[in-house]
Write a protein that holds these residues in place. Structure first.
Motif, PDB file in Angstrom:
ATOM      1  N   SER A   1       0.835  -1.191   0.000  1.00  0.00           N
ATOM      2  CA  SER A   1       0.000   0.000   0.000  1.00  0.00           C
ATOM      3  C   SER A   1       0.876   1.250   0.000  1.00  0.00           C
ATOM      4  CB  SER A   1      -0.895  -0.003   1.235  1.00  0.00           C
ATOM      5  OG  SER A   1      -1.583   1.217   1.335  1.00  0.00           O
ATOM      6  N   VAL A   2       0.518   2.230  -0.823  1.00  0.00           N
ATOM      7  CA  VAL A   2       1.277   3.479  -0.875  1.00  0.00           C
ATOM      8  C   VAL A   2       1.253   4.186   0.484  1.00  0.00           C
ATOM      9  CG1 VAL A   2      -0.565   5.028  -1.674  1.00  0.00           C
ATOM     10  CG2 VAL A   2       1.804   5.461  -2.360  1.00  0.00           C
ATOM     11  N   SER A   3       0.268   3.877   1.306  1.00  0.00           N
ATOM     12  CA  SER A   3       0.199   4.500   2.632  1.00  0.00           C
ATOM     13  C   SER A   3       1.374   4.082   3.519  1.00  0.00           C
ATOM     14  CB  SER A   3      -1.125   4.171   3.319  1.00  0.00           C
ATOM     15  OG  SER A   3      -1.190   2.788   3.608  1.00  0.00           O
ATOM     16  N   LEU A   4       2.090   3.045   3.153  1.00  0.00           N
ATOM     17  CA  LEU A   4       3.254   2.601   3.917  1.00  0.00           C
ATOM     18  C   LEU A   4       4.530   3.328   3.497  1.00  0.00           C
ATOM     19  CD1 LEU A   4       2.610  -1.258   3.831  1.00  0.00           C
ATOM     20  CD2 LEU A   4       1.948   0.388   5.601  1.00  0.00           C
ATOM     21  N   ALA A   5       4.500   3.997   2.378  1.00  0.00           N
ATOM     22  CA  ALA A   5       5.703   4.615   1.821  1.00  0.00           C
ATOM     23  C   ALA A   5       6.197   5.820   2.609  1.00  0.00           C
ATOM     24  CB  ALA A   5       5.461   5.027   0.370  1.00  0.00           C
ATOM     25  N   GLY A   6       5.304   6.623   3.107  1.00  0.00           N
ATOM     26  CA  GLY A   6       5.677   7.879   3.756  1.00  0.00           C
ATOM     27  C   GLY A   6       6.645   7.718   4.913  1.00  0.00           C
ATOM     28  N   ALA A   7       6.430   6.716   5.753  1.00  0.00           N
ATOM     29  CA  ALA A   7       7.295   6.511   6.916  1.00  0.00           C
ATOM     30  C   ALA A   7       8.725   6.161   6.510  1.00  0.00           C
ATOM     31  CB  ALA A   7       6.722   5.418   7.814  1.00  0.00           C
ATOM     32  N   VAL A   8       8.875   5.476   5.399  1.00  0.00           N
ATOM     33  CA  VAL A   8      10.206   5.075   4.948  1.00  0.00           C
ATOM     34  C   VAL A   8      10.850   6.192   4.138  1.00  0.00           C
ATOM     35  CG1 VAL A   8      11.504   3.371   3.610  1.00  0.00           C
ATOM     36  CG2 VAL A   8       9.534   2.656   4.950  1.00  0.00           C
ATOM     37  N   VAL A   9      10.143   6.690   3.151  1.00  0.00           N
ATOM     38  CA  VAL A   9      10.676   7.733   2.273  1.00  0.00           C
ATOM     39  C   VAL A   9      10.912   9.034   3.034  1.00  0.00           C
ATOM     40  CG1 VAL A   9      10.135   9.157   0.252  1.00  0.00           C
ATOM     41  CG2 VAL A   9       9.712   6.701   0.192  1.00  0.00           C
ATOM     42  N   GLY A  10      10.104   9.313   4.039  1.00  0.00           N
ATOM     43  CA  GLY A  10      10.241  10.546   4.811  1.00  0.00           C
ATOM     44  C   GLY A  10      11.211  10.461   5.976  1.00  0.00           C
ATOM     45  N   ASP A  11      11.858   9.330   6.166  1.00  0.00           N
ATOM     46  CA  ASP A  11      12.782   9.115   7.280  1.00  0.00           C
ATOM     47  C   ASP A  11      14.148   9.736   6.975  1.00  0.00           C
ATOM     48  OD1 ASP A  11      14.475   8.178   9.273  1.00  0.00           O
ATOM     49  OD2 ASP A  11      13.906   6.070   9.030  1.00  0.00           O
TER      50      ASP A  11
ATOM     51  N   ARG B   1      -0.553   2.458  -7.926  1.00  0.00           N
ATOM     52  CA  ARG B   1      -0.786   1.703  -9.161  1.00  0.00           C
ATOM     53  C   ARG B   1      -1.171   0.268  -8.795  1.00  0.00           C
ATOM     54  NH1 ARG B   1      -1.455   4.026 -13.636  1.00  0.00           N
ATOM     55  NH2 ARG B   1       0.477   5.113 -13.465  1.00  0.00           N
ATOM     56  N   LEU B   2      -2.259  -0.221  -9.353  1.00  0.00           N
ATOM     57  CA  LEU B   2      -2.775  -1.564  -9.078  1.00  0.00           C
ATOM     58  C   LEU B   2      -2.887  -1.779  -7.568  1.00  0.00           C
ATOM     59  CD1 LEU B   2      -0.732  -3.446 -11.822  1.00  0.00           C
ATOM     60  CD2 LEU B   2      -3.122  -2.741 -11.948  1.00  0.00           C
ATOM     61  N   ASP B   3      -2.285  -2.858  -7.040  1.00  0.00           N
ATOM     62  CA  ASP B   3      -2.383  -3.105  -5.598  1.00  0.00           C
ATOM     63  C   ASP B   3      -1.128  -2.636  -4.857  1.00  0.00           C
ATOM     64  OD1 ASP B   3      -0.669  -5.057  -6.573  1.00  0.00           O
ATOM     65  OD2 ASP B   3      -1.444  -6.637  -5.268  1.00  0.00           O
ATOM     66  N   GLY B   4      -0.359  -1.765  -5.482  1.00  0.00           N
ATOM     67  CA  GLY B   4       0.858  -1.246  -4.871  1.00  0.00           C
ATOM     68  C   GLY B   4       1.130   0.164  -5.342  1.00  0.00           C
ATOM     69  N   PHE B   5       2.417   0.449  -5.569  1.00  0.00           N
ATOM     70  CA  PHE B   5       2.781   1.764  -6.096  1.00  0.00           C
ATOM     71  C   PHE B   5       4.077   1.672  -6.881  1.00  0.00           C
ATOM     72  CE2 PHE B   5       4.674   1.591  -1.858  1.00  0.00           C
ATOM     73  CZ  PHE B   5       5.932   2.157  -2.004  1.00  0.00           C
ATOM     74  N   ILE B   6       4.250   2.647  -7.744  1.00  0.00           N
ATOM     75  CA  ILE B   6       5.502   2.767  -8.483  1.00  0.00           C
ATOM     76  C   ILE B   6       6.317   3.843  -7.786  1.00  0.00           C
ATOM     77  CG2 ILE B   6       6.616   3.331 -10.671  1.00  0.00           C
ATOM     78  CD1 ILE B   6       3.990   2.415 -12.039  1.00  0.00           C
ATOM     79  N   LEU B   7       7.520   3.469  -7.373  1.00  0.00           N
ATOM     80  CA  LEU B   7       8.436   4.423  -6.758  1.00  0.00           C
ATOM     81  C   LEU B   7       9.283   5.013  -7.887  1.00  0.00           C
ATOM     82  CD1 LEU B   7      10.420   4.104  -3.536  1.00  0.00           C
ATOM     83  CD2 LEU B   7      11.572   4.856  -5.610  1.00  0.00           C
ATOM     84  N   HIS B   8       9.063   6.288  -8.161  1.00  0.00           N
ATOM     85  CA  HIS B   8       9.836   7.004  -9.182  1.00  0.00           C
ATOM     86  C   HIS B   8      10.953   7.768  -8.484  1.00  0.00           C
ATOM     87  CE1 HIS B   8       6.648   6.421 -12.216  1.00  0.00           C
ATOM     88  NE2 HIS B   8       5.797   6.713 -11.235  1.00  0.00           N
ATOM     89  N   TYR B   9      12.120   7.764  -9.078  1.00  0.00           N
ATOM     90  CA  TYR B   9      13.274   8.489  -8.536  1.00  0.00           C
ATOM     91  C   TYR B   9      13.853   9.357  -9.649  1.00  0.00           C
ATOM     92  CZ  TYR B   9      18.149   9.175  -7.078  1.00  0.00           C
ATOM     93  OH  TYR B   9      19.370   9.716  -6.761  1.00  0.00           O
TER      94      TYR B   9
ATOM     95  N   ARG C   1      -0.130  -4.731   3.362  1.00  0.00           N
ATOM     96  CA  ARG C   1      -1.010  -3.654   3.836  1.00  0.00           C
ATOM     97  C   ARG C   1      -0.503  -3.081   5.147  1.00  0.00           C
ATOM     98  NH1 ARG C   1      -2.466  -2.285  -0.552  1.00  0.00           N
ATOM     99  NH2 ARG C   1      -3.611  -3.776  -1.763  1.00  0.00           N
ATOM    100  N   LYS C   2       0.354  -3.841   5.848  1.00  0.00           N
ATOM    101  CA  LYS C   2       0.941  -3.382   7.110  1.00  0.00           C
ATOM    102  C   LYS C   2       2.441  -3.403   6.954  1.00  0.00           C
ATOM    103  CE  LYS C   2      -2.762  -4.955  10.092  1.00  0.00           C
ATOM    104  NZ  LYS C   2      -3.146  -5.830  11.182  1.00  0.00           N
ATOM    105  N   ALA C   3       3.079  -2.395   7.513  1.00  0.00           N
ATOM    106  CA  ALA C   3       4.531  -2.263   7.363  1.00  0.00           C
ATOM    107  C   ALA C   3       5.277  -3.196   8.291  1.00  0.00           C
ATOM    108  CB  ALA C   3       4.947  -0.832   7.643  1.00  0.00           C
TER     109      ALA C   3
END
Length: 136
Positions: free
Chosen positions: A15-25, A68-76, A131-133
């Motif tokens: 889930s993209v909702s899990l990305a913020g804690a990692v990317v924002g660290d 995207r779909l059931d996840g997300f695309i991490l663009h850099y 769905r859970k980190a």
């Protein structure tokens, strides 16, 4: 055109909702790009971060997490110039910029794979998206 142009992406089955804690660290930023000075220009929460880059490079960098779909695309994305002078001879300039791009591309892949591994939490191929980190 900037000398260093990196654009890459990776699919993350979580889930993209899990990305913020990692990317924002910010501690992870230090590990991913230890030589760069990063100034946040836009904190987009779960959708990523944009920075102004300083240190041995000057420019901009971004991580964008696109649902995207059931996840997300991490663009850099990284667009920058080295702060030290590049060779003026065309062949030497091409060799130097190719190496600088390679170094930054590899760092971006390492970051993307760490995000993927962290938020997917050991998910096996073919299993539903996390769905859970399992953030470490």
């Amino acid at each position: 055109m900037t000398s260093i142009q990196v654009a890459d992406d990776a699919f993350v089955a979580a889930s993209v909702s899990l990305a913020g804690a990692v990317v924002g660290d910010r501690a992870r930023w230090r590990r991913w790009w230890p030589d760069l000075t990063l100034e946040v220009t836009q904190d987009r929460g779960d959708e990523g971060v944009r920075w102004r880059v300083g240190g041995p490079l000057t420019g901009t960098m971004e991580i964008w997490c696109e649902k995207r779909l059931d996840g997300f695309i991490l663009h850099y994305f990284l667009h920058a110039e080295p702060t030290t002078a590049l060779p003026t001879e065309p062949r030497a300039w091409m060799d130097a910029t190719a190496e600088l791009n390679r170094i930054r591309r590899v760092a971006g892949k390492a970051m993307a794979f760490e995000v993927k591994q962290t938020v997917e939490g050991g998910r096996a191929a073919g299993e539903p998206a996390a769905r859970k980190a399992a953030i470490a």
